[in-house]
Design a protein around this motif. Structure first.
Motif, short mmCIF file in Angstrom:
data_model
loop_
_atom_site.label_atom_id
_atom_site.label_comp_id
_atom_site.label_asym_id
_atom_site.label_seq_id
_atom_site.Cartn_x
_atom_site.Cartn_y
_atom_site.Cartn_z
N SER A 27 0.83 -1.20 0.00
CA SER A 27 0.00 0.00 0.00
C SER A 27 0.86 1.25 0.00
O SER A 27 0.59 2.21 -0.73
N LEU A 28 1.91 1.26 0.79
CA LEU A 28 2.80 2.42 0.86
C LEU A 28 3.49 2.66 -0.48
O LEU A 28 3.66 3.80 -0.89
N ARG A 29 3.85 1.59 -1.17
CA ARG A 29 4.50 1.75 -2.48
C ARG A 29 3.52 2.23 -3.53
O ARG A 29 3.89 2.98 -4.43
N LEU A 30 2.27 1.82 -3.45
CA LEU A 30 1.30 2.16 -4.49
C LEU A 30 0.57 3.48 -4.22
O LEU A 30 0.05 4.09 -5.14
N GLU A 31 0.54 3.93 -2.98
CA GLU A 31 -0.21 5.14 -2.64
C GLU A 31 0.24 6.39 -3.39
O GLU A 31 -0.60 7.23 -3.72
N PRO A 32 1.52 6.56 -3.72
CA PRO A 32 1.88 7.76 -4.48
C PRO A 32 1.10 7.90 -5.79
O PRO A 32 0.83 9.01 -6.23
N ALA A 33 0.70 6.79 -6.38
CA ALA A 33 -0.07 6.84 -7.63
C ALA A 33 -1.38 7.60 -7.45
O ALA A 33 -1.89 8.20 -8.39
N ASP A 59 2.09 11.98 5.15
CA ASP A 59 3.51 12.00 5.51
C ASP A 59 4.22 10.71 5.12
O ASP A 59 5.37 10.74 4.70
N SER A 60 3.53 9.58 5.23
CA SER A 60 4.17 8.31 4.89
C SER A 60 4.57 8.28 3.42
O SER A 60 5.62 7.74 3.05
N VAL A 61 3.75 8.87 2.56
CA VAL A 61 4.05 8.92 1.13
C VAL A 61 5.20 9.89 0.87
O VAL A 61 6.12 9.60 0.09
N LEU A 62 5.16 11.03 1.53
CA LEU A 62 6.25 12.00 1.38
C LEU A 62 7.57 11.41 1.86
O LEU A 62 8.61 11.58 1.21
N ASP A 63 7.53 10.70 2.97
CA ASP A 63 8.76 10.07 3.49
C ASP A 63 9.30 9.05 2.50
O ASP A 63 10.52 8.97 2.28
N ALA A 64 8.41 8.26 1.89
CA ALA A 64 8.86 7.28 0.89
C ALA A 64 9.50 7.99 -0.30
O ALA A 64 10.55 7.57 -0.78
#
Length: 90
Positions: A27-33, A59-64
């Protein structure tokens, strides 16, 4: 009632925890989409961060995205997802 071990709910215990951790990482990898449009590309890390911030990404997406390499450009969201360790955005 019998529960199918291959069903959508992981079994309890270590295997279930592992499945949850994998799902969270995916989910964390795909959320930026969800926060990037085609017009954002091609984009380097800073451009991606600017667009993600403008779209109020979590924030989790920005951090990634901050963990992406500083150099190089990404042609599309699929390249971003791959760079974050995922296979594909869709």
């Amino acid at each position: 009632m019998r529960v199918d071990p291959d069903g959508p709910v992981p079994p309890p215990g270590e295997e279930g925890e592992q499945a949850r951790a994998t799902a969270e990482a995916d989910s964390l990898r795909l959320e930026p989409a969800c926060h990037l449009e085609r017009a954002a590309f091609p984009a380097d890390r800073q451009r991606l961060l600017d667009v993600l911030e403008a779209h109020h990404a979590p924030d989790s997406v920005l951090d990634a995205a901050r963990n992406l390499p500083e150099s190089g450009e990404h042609a599309d969201v699929t390249e971003v997802v791959r760079a974050l360790g995922g296979e594909s955005a869709g």
